[in-house]
Design a protein around this motif. Structure first.
Motif, PDB file in Angstrom:
ATOM      1  N   GLN A  13       1.230  -1.447  -0.027  1.00 56.53           N
ATOM      2  CA  GLN A  13       0.435   0.035   0.101  1.00 56.53           C
ATOM      3  C   GLN A  13       0.847   1.251  -0.052  1.00 56.53           C
ATOM      4  OE1 GLN A  13      -4.166   0.322   0.032  1.00 56.53           O
ATOM      5  NE2 GLN A  13      -3.060  -0.904  -1.182  1.00 56.53           N
ATOM      6  N   TYR A  14       2.034   1.138   0.566  1.00 54.93           N
ATOM      7  CA  TYR A  14       2.627   2.538   0.961  1.00 54.93           C
ATOM      8  C   TYR A  14       3.151   2.530  -0.568  1.00 54.93           C
ATOM      9  CZ  TYR A  14       6.863   5.320   1.842  1.00 54.93           C
ATOM     10  OH  TYR A  14       7.565   6.763   1.563  1.00 54.93           O
ATOM     11  N   LEU A  15       3.737   1.939  -1.312  1.00 54.05           N
ATOM     12  CA  LEU A  15       4.769   2.365  -2.895  1.00 54.05           C
ATOM     13  C   LEU A  15       3.190   2.339  -3.986  1.00 54.05           C
ATOM     14  CD1 LEU A  15       6.926  -0.882  -2.837  1.00 54.05           C
ATOM     15  CD2 LEU A  15       7.554   1.133  -2.119  1.00 54.05           C
ATOM     16  N   TYR A  16       2.166   1.335  -3.591  1.00 53.73           N
ATOM     17  CA  TYR A  16       1.267   1.939  -5.088  1.00 53.73           C
ATOM     18  C   TYR A  16       0.602   3.427  -4.554  1.00 53.73           C
ATOM     19  CZ  TYR A  16       1.745  -2.091  -7.101  1.00 53.73           C
ATOM     20  OH  TYR A  16       2.443  -3.069  -8.397  1.00 53.73           O
ATOM     21  N   SER A  17      -0.303   3.235  -3.032  1.00 51.11           N
ATOM     22  CA  SER A  17      -0.263   5.142  -2.764  1.00 51.11           C
ATOM     23  C   SER A  17       0.650   5.862  -2.949  1.00 51.11           C
ATOM     24  CB  SER A  17      -0.496   4.791  -1.388  1.00 51.11           C
ATOM     25  OG  SER A  17      -0.033   5.037  -0.006  1.00 51.11           O
ATOM     26  N   ALA A  18       1.732   6.049  -3.118  1.00 48.37           N
ATOM     27  CA  ALA A  18       2.412   6.610  -3.065  1.00 48.37           C
ATOM     28  C   ALA A  18       2.766   7.303  -4.480  1.00 48.37           C
ATOM     29  CB  ALA A  18       4.747   6.197  -3.105  1.00 48.37           C
ATOM     30  N   ALA A  19       2.745   6.708  -5.056  1.00 48.11           N
ATOM     31  CA  ALA A  19       2.697   7.212  -6.941  1.00 48.11           C
ATOM     32  C   ALA A  19       0.804   7.266  -7.394  1.00 48.11           C
ATOM     33  CB  ALA A  19       2.682   5.346  -7.658  1.00 48.11           C
ATOM     34  N   HIS A  20      -0.030   6.961  -6.660  1.00 45.08           N
ATOM     35  CA  HIS A  20      -0.928   6.981  -6.845  1.00 45.08           C
ATOM     36  C   HIS A  20      -2.184   8.529  -5.955  1.00 45.08           C
ATOM     37  CE1 HIS A  20      -0.276   3.299  -9.161  1.00 45.08           C
ATOM     38  NE2 HIS A  20      -0.693   4.311  -9.720  1.00 45.08           N
ATOM     39  N   ILE A  21      -1.506   8.839  -4.795  1.00 43.09           N
ATOM     40  CA  ILE A  21      -2.027   9.864  -3.739  1.00 43.09           C
ATOM     41  C   ILE A  21      -3.165  11.017  -5.194  1.00 43.09           C
ATOM     42  CG2 ILE A  21      -1.611  11.651  -1.916  1.00 43.09           C
ATOM     43  CD1 ILE A  21       0.789   9.940  -1.558  1.00 43.09           C
ATOM     44  N   VAL A  22      -3.975  11.390  -4.100  1.00 45.37           N
ATOM     45  CA  VAL A  22      -4.617  12.789  -5.013  1.00 45.37           C
ATOM     46  C   VAL A  22      -4.493  13.719  -4.293  1.00 45.37           C
ATOM     47  CG1 VAL A  22      -7.151  13.766  -4.918  1.00 45.37           C
ATOM     48  CG2 VAL A  22      -6.275  11.145  -6.247  1.00 45.37           C
ATOM     49  N   PRO A  23      -3.851  14.656  -4.823  1.00 42.15           N
ATOM     50  CA  PRO A  23      -3.285  15.734  -3.385  1.00 42.15           C
ATOM     51  C   PRO A  23      -5.182  16.805  -2.991  1.00 42.15           C
ATOM     52  CG  PRO A  23      -1.991  16.215  -6.126  1.00 42.15           C
ATOM     53  CD  PRO A  23      -3.441  14.995  -5.997  1.00 42.15           C
ATOM     54  N   ILE A  24      -4.633  17.071  -1.917  1.00 44.08           N
ATOM     55  CA  ILE A  24      -5.997  17.759  -1.051  1.00 44.08           C
ATOM     56  C   ILE A  24      -7.025  18.554  -2.132  1.00 44.08           C
ATOM     57  CG2 ILE A  24      -4.932  19.594  -0.065  1.00 44.08           C
ATOM     58  CD1 ILE A  24      -7.961  17.075   0.951  1.00 44.08           C
ATOM     59  N   GLU A  25      -5.791  18.758  -2.743  1.00 46.86           N
ATOM     60  CA  GLU A  25      -6.524  20.144  -3.706  1.00 46.86           C
ATOM     61  C   GLU A  25      -6.701  19.879  -4.614  1.00 46.86           C
ATOM     62  OE1 GLU A  25      -2.328  20.017  -5.368  1.00 46.86           O
ATOM     63  OE2 GLU A  25      -3.087  19.890  -2.850  1.00 46.86           O
ATOM     64  N   LYS A  26      -7.226  18.635  -5.497  1.00 51.69           N
ATOM     65  CA  LYS A  26      -7.624  18.250  -6.192  1.00 51.69           C
ATOM     66  C   LYS A  26      -8.267  17.184  -6.159  1.00 51.69           C
ATOM     67  CE  LYS A  26      -3.525  18.197  -9.489  1.00 51.69           C
ATOM     68  NZ  LYS A  26      -2.819  17.368 -10.657  1.00 51.69           N
ATOM     69  N   LYS A  27      -8.939  17.080  -4.595  1.00 47.73           N
ATOM     70  CA  LYS A  27     -10.138  16.199  -4.387  1.00 47.73           C
ATOM     71  C   LYS A  27     -11.728  17.272  -4.614  1.00 47.73           C
ATOM     72  CE  LYS A  27      -7.356  12.737  -1.273  1.00 47.73           C
ATOM     73  NZ  LYS A  27      -7.982  11.917  -0.448  1.00 47.73           N
ATOM     74  N   SER A  28     -12.346  16.055  -4.432  1.00 46.83           N
ATOM     75  CA  SER A  28     -13.881  16.779  -4.266  1.00 46.83           C
ATOM     76  C   SER A  28     -14.192  17.380  -3.384  1.00 46.83           C
ATOM     77  CB  SER A  28     -14.937  15.248  -4.726  1.00 46.83           C
ATOM     78  OG  SER A  28     -15.971  16.079  -4.586  1.00 46.83           O
ATOM     79  N   PRO A  29     -15.065  18.561  -3.721  1.00 45.63           N
ATOM     80  CA  PRO A  29     -15.414  19.969  -2.457  1.00 45.63           C
ATOM     81  C   PRO A  29     -16.688  19.605  -1.581  1.00 45.63           C
ATOM     82  CG  PRO A  29     -16.055  20.750  -5.254  1.00 45.63           C
ATOM     83  CD  PRO A  29     -15.213  19.220  -5.132  1.00 45.63           C
ATOM     84  N   MET A  30     -16.762  18.260  -2.100  1.00 47.29           N
ATOM     85  CA  MET A  30     -17.237  17.697  -1.192  1.00 47.29           C
ATOM     86  C   MET A  30     -16.731  16.360  -0.941  1.00 47.29           C
ATOM     87  SD  MET A  30     -19.858  19.416  -0.919  1.00 47.29           S
ATOM     88  CE  MET A  30     -21.415  18.419  -0.637  1.00 47.29           C
TER      89      MET A  30
END
Length: 388
Positions: A13-30
Motif C-alpha cells: 500500500q505504501y508503494l502504490y499509494s505513493a504513486a497514486h496519491i490524489v492531492p487535497i486540492e484536486k479532491k472533490s469539494p464535497m
C-alpha cells in the motif's frame, strides 16, 4: 503467517499509494471526512490511510488517541494538512465535521465505541471481528438501522475481484452442488508476543476471534448464514489462560437449499513449527470447496492483491487449471484498478454507499450478526466461555 501478510500489505500500500496519491486540492469539494479512533493501530496505514490518500472523494479529518502525542504523530505522518489531533475518543466524536468513524481498536472495545459513534450521528467502518459476541452484534445493527446510519464490518477480502470470480463459478451451477469446504488460517508459533492484546480474554481475544476470516470465507462461498449445527469444536487453550483459544478447529453443518454441506475451519494463532524450528511460511489463509464436479482451491483469499491463485480441478478428468483475478472485464473489476488492495476496494464500496450509489458488494448487518452467532456457537461447543 498472518503477520507476514499484514506487513507485506503495508509495504504494498505504501508503494502504490505513493504513486497514486490524489492531492487535497484536486479532491472533490464535497469530501467525506473520516475520523480514526486509535491513532497508533498498526493496521491504520494499510486499512484506511493509504486507501483514503488515493480516493478523490474522502479525506482523513481527525485522529484520536488517549495520548495526544500519538494523535499528533499520526497527523504529521498523514501529511495532507487537513487532519486534527484529539487526545480522547470523545473529542473526536464531538467533532460535527466528521462524517465517518473508522474503528481499529481491540476487539473488546468495538461494541462500546461503535455504539458511541452511532449515538454521535457518525457512520461507522468497524474492523473485524464485529463485536465480542452475538448479543452485542444484534444491538449494534439495530441501533444503526434505527438511526439510519451506515455500519460496515471490515471484511475487506470480500471486496476483491478474485473472491467474486470464484463465487460466480461456484454459484453458476456448472459444477454441481457444493459437497464440503475447508478453510484455514495460521500464524507461526512465537510470532505474536504473549503480551499482545489478541491473547487477552477481557479484550475478546483468541484465535477464532482474530482469525474470524475462516468463518467469513466459509459463509461467503456457501452463501450461508448460521450453521444448522456445530458438529464438533476443539480448542487448544492458552497455557496462561484456558479461556483463550490459541487454536480452534471445528466442523460446521449447513442445510442449504441444495442439501447438507459439512465445513471444516481451522484457526491457529500459535502454529507449531515444522520439526520444531521451521515456520510454516507457506500456509497462507486458504479455502477449498468441493462440488459434485470440481474441487476449487483459493490460495491467500485474505490478501489476494499481494498474490493469489484459484485452482479448479475437474473431478472427471483430473485436469487442474489455474486463474488469477486482479482485474478483468467483469462489471466488478471495471470499477477499479489492478493495483488496488482489498482495503481500497472496500473503501470504494463504502464511499459508493455514502453517496447513494449501489456498491457492487456489501457486508450486511444480518451477515455480521450471523458471523458472531456462529463464533458464539463454536465457543460453546468447544466448552469455552463467550467473549465478554
Amino acid at each position: 503467517m498472518a503477520m507476514v501478510l499484514q506487513m507485506s500489505t503495508f509495504l504494498h500500500q505504501y508503494l502504490y499509494s505513493a504513486a497514486h496519491i490524489v492531492p487535497i486540492e484536486k479532491k472533490s469539494p464535497m469530501l467525506i471526512r473520516f475520523g480514526v479512533l486509535g491513532s497508533s493501530a498498526m493496521i491504520n496505514p494499510a486499512a484506511i490511510i493509504h486507501p483514503v490518500e488515493t480516493h478523490n472523494e474522502c479525506v482523513i479529518a481527525a485522529f484520536a488517541s488517549r495520548d495526544i502525542k500519538d494523535a499528533e504523530k499520526a497527523v504529521e505522518a498523514y501529511g495532507q494538512g487537513v487532519a486534527k489531533a484529539y487526545g480522547s475518543y470523545e473529542q473526536l466524536l464531538a467533532d460535527e465535521s466528521i462524517d465517518v468513524v473508522y474503528i481499529p481498536l481491540p476487539n473488546g472495545l468495538h461494541y462500546e465505541w461503535a455504539s458511541k459513534a452511532l449515538d454521535a450521528g457518525k457512520h461507522v467502518l468497524l474492523e473485524k471481528p464485529f463485536t465480542s459476541n452475538a448479543e452485542q452484534a444484534r444491538k449494534l445493527v439495530a441501533k444503526a438501522e434505527e438511526k439510519n446510519l451506515i455500519l460496515l464490518e471490515g471484511f475487506h477480502w470480500q471486496f476483491h475481484p478474485a473472491a467474486h470470480a470464484l463465487k460466480a463459478k461456484i454459484t453458476s451451477g456448472k459444477y454441481g452442488k457444493i459437497l464440503r469446504s475447508e478453510s484455514w488460517m495460521t500464524t507461526p508459533a512465537g510470532s505474536i508476543p504473549k503480551s499482545d492484546i489478541r491473547w487477552k480474554f477481557d479484550l475478546a481475544g483468541g484465535a477464532l476471534m482474530d482469525m474470524t476470516y475462516v468463518v467469513s470465507s466459509t459463509r461467503y462461498f456457501l452463501s450461508a448464514g448460521t450453521p444448522t449445527s456445530v458438529v464438533s469444536a476443539k480448542s487448544r487453550p492458552l497455557k496462561t489462560d484456558p479461556r483463550v483459544d490459541s487454536a480452534m478447529e471445528a466442523e460446521l453443518a449447513y442445510n442449504l437449499d441444495q442439501g447438507q454441506v459439512k465445513s471444516k475451519i481451522v484457526a491457529d494463532m500459535d502454529r507449531p513449527n515444522l520439526a520444531f524450528v521451521l515456520p510454516r511460511m507457506w500456509e497462507l489463509p486458504s479455502i477449498e470447496i468441493e462440488t459434485e464436479r470440481a474441487v476449487f482451491y483459493y490460495y491467500n483469499f485474505m490478501m489476494p492483491h499481494l498474490y493469489h491463485y484459484i485452482s479448479i480441478t475437474d473431478k472427471k478428468t483430473g485436469k487442474t487449471t489455474y486463474e488469477k483475478h486482479y482485474q478483468d472485464n467483469s462489471a466488478w473489476s471495471q470499477q477499479g484498478e489492478a493495483w488496488w488492495s482489498t482495503y481500497r476496494w472496500q473503501l470504494h464500496a463504502f464511499v459508493d454507499k455514502m453517496r447513494g450509489r449501489e456498491p457492487l458488494h456489501w457486508v450486511t448487518g444480518q451477515s455480521s450478526i450471523d458471523q458472531m452467532e456462529t463464533i458464539d456457537a463454536i465457543y460453546t461447543k468447544a466448552g469455552l466461555p463467550l467473549r465478554p
